[in-house]
Motif scaffolding. Structure first.
Motif: not given
Length: 180
Positions: A17-21, A26-45, A101-104
């Motif tokens: 889920v993105l807000e202004h990019r 994110c889910n587990r599979q997103f984190a698996a693709i990019f590396g790390g855990a879902p908690d690593d991605y909160g508020d990351v551009p 469109p990029f708001q959410r």
């Protein structure tokens, strides 16, 4: 756990889920693709996961123009994992706020590494490859990029060599991941 939460967390495709990019969840599979855990991605551009800031800006401008008309966007592009490794990724997005469109929005990410190995390309080679896959002629690509058609032909020749393709149709098939 609620069924919707289960579906999001355990989906076989990366979802964010993105807000202004900016990644808000994110889910587990997103984190698996990019590396790390879902908690690593909160508020990351999301910009951190593009090969360059130029790619981020160019793809963002293209996506915004299309999403203003349709509310959706899809492409296949090179992205960057947290460890810096580049890989091909299928990206699809749907805006939840059509007037901005990029708001959410909800975006999916699929790792195409196994079916499309990465070939190192310069920024200009990537641009020529993308426009070639869109069916533009050398002259049309030249106009779009501010190059002579002969210069575009040089870039196409480099792409043919890098992808071990004999003809333009074979190059397009390899660039788009289609079976030959």
């Amino acid at each position: 756990m609620e069924i919707g939460t289960l579906a999001f967390e355990h989906a076989p495709i990366g979802i964010a889920v993105l807000e202004h990019r900016i990644i808000r969840a994110c889910n587990r599979q997103f984190a698996a693709i990019f590396g790390g855990a879902p908690d690593d991605y909160g508020d990351v551009p999301l910009a951190r996961f593009y090969p360059s800031i130029e790619d981020y800006r160019r793809i963002g401008a293209d996506a915004l123009a299309i999403m203003r008309r349709t509310g959706r966007y899809a492409d296949e592009r090179v992205m960057r994992r947290r460890n810096g490794e580049l890989f091909w990724c299928r990206v699809r997005g749907a805006s939840l706020t059509p007037s901005a469109p990029f708001q959410r929005g909800v975006w999916s990410f699929a790792d195409l590494s196994e079916e499309r190995p990465l070939v190192r390309l310069t920024q200009r080679e990537r641009e020529v490859a993308i426009l070639t896959c869109r069916g533009l002629t050398s002259k049309e690509i030249g106009l779009e990029l501010g190059l002579s058609y002969r210069t575009v032909e040089v870039y196409r020749a480099r792409l043919l060599e890098k992808f071990h393709a004999r003809k333009l149709a074979e190059l397009v098939a390899k660039l788009s991941g289609m079976p030959l």
